[in-house]
Design an enzyme around this catalytic site. Structure first.
Site, PDB file in Angstrom:
ATOM      1  N   GLU A   5       0.852  -1.281   0.019  1.00 43.78           N
ATOM      2  CA  GLU A   5      -0.065   0.002   0.099  1.00 43.78           C
ATOM      3  C   GLU A   5       0.931   1.206  -0.011  1.00 43.78           C
ATOM      4  O   GLU A   5       0.591   2.177  -0.790  1.00 43.78           O
ATOM      5  CB  GLU A   5      -0.929   0.049   1.214  1.00 43.78           C
ATOM      6  CG  GLU A   5      -2.019   0.819   1.033  1.00 43.78           C
ATOM      7  CD  GLU A   5      -1.689   2.452   1.310  1.00 43.78           C
ATOM      8  OE1 GLU A   5      -2.154   3.214   0.586  1.00 43.78           O
ATOM      9  OE2 GLU A   5      -0.877   2.489   2.172  1.00 43.78           O
ATOM     10  N   ASP A   6       2.149   1.256   0.753  1.00 44.12           N
ATOM     11  CA  ASP A   6       2.826   2.129   0.972  1.00 44.12           C
ATOM     12  C   ASP A   6       4.140   1.800   1.383  1.00 44.12           C
ATOM     13  O   ASP A   6       4.523   0.776   1.695  1.00 44.12           O
ATOM     14  CB  ASP A   6       2.382   3.379   2.044  1.00 44.12           C
ATOM     15  CG  ASP A   6       3.012   4.622   1.827  1.00 44.12           C
ATOM     16  OD1 ASP A   6       3.523   5.054   0.703  1.00 44.12           O
ATOM     17  OD2 ASP A   6       2.472   5.530   2.495  1.00 44.12           O
ATOM     18  N   HIS A  66      -2.948   1.792   6.455  1.00 45.67           N
ATOM     19  CA  HIS A  66      -3.103   2.631   5.327  1.00 45.67           C
ATOM     20  C   HIS A  66      -2.122   3.589   5.383  1.00 45.67           C
ATOM     21  O   HIS A  66      -2.345   4.606   5.931  1.00 45.67           O
ATOM     22  CB  HIS A  66      -4.441   3.163   5.289  1.00 45.67           C
ATOM     23  CG  HIS A  66      -4.855   3.950   4.082  1.00 45.67           C
ATOM     24  ND1 HIS A  66      -5.353   5.210   4.145  1.00 45.67           N
ATOM     25  CD2 HIS A  66      -4.743   3.976   2.626  1.00 45.67           C
ATOM     26  CE1 HIS A  66      -5.516   5.941   2.828  1.00 45.67           C
ATOM     27  NE2 HIS A  66      -4.963   4.813   2.179  1.00 45.67           N
ATOM     28  N   ILE A  68       2.202   4.706   5.575  1.00 50.47           N
ATOM     29  CA  ILE A  68       3.323   4.556   6.528  1.00 50.47           C
ATOM     30  C   ILE A  68       4.245   5.495   6.499  1.00 50.47           C
ATOM     31  O   ILE A  68       4.498   6.202   5.454  1.00 50.47           O
ATOM     32  CB  ILE A  68       4.049   3.100   6.232  1.00 50.47           C
ATOM     33  CG1 ILE A  68       5.072   2.765   7.569  1.00 50.47           C
ATOM     34  CG2 ILE A  68       4.946   3.116   5.083  1.00 50.47           C
ATOM     35  CD1 ILE A  68       5.420   1.226   7.556  1.00 50.47           C
TER      36      ILE A  68
END
Length: 73
Positions: A5-6, A66, A68
């Site tokens: 996600e990141d 969601h 970082i």
């Protein structure tokens, strides 16, 4: 397997990757699996993401990362 996600890359070449985001309307490849944080050392010749162990007592069942970010002091 479910994608990241990141990612946040530190000046020393260590990268932290969040994975396992579940969001309404977003297909989840592992709906029953909690989120994860991985570490990737970009200084290595063949970098490989390694899952970090999360401390006991943390609610892993609802972990849904969601984004970082890191703070260096």
């Amino acid at each position: 397997e479910a994608g990241s996600e990141d990612i946040d890359i530190l000046p020393n070449g260590l990268a932290f990757i969040s994975s396992g985001l579940k969001y309404p309307g977003l297909k989840s490849f592992a709906p029953d699996k909690p989120g994860e944080i991985f570490l990737l050392d970009l200084n290595e010749d063949n970098p490989r993401a390694v899952e970090l162990r999360i401390s006991r007592g943390f609610d892993l069942a609802s972990f849904n990362p969601h984004g970082i970010s890191t703070y260096i002091d």
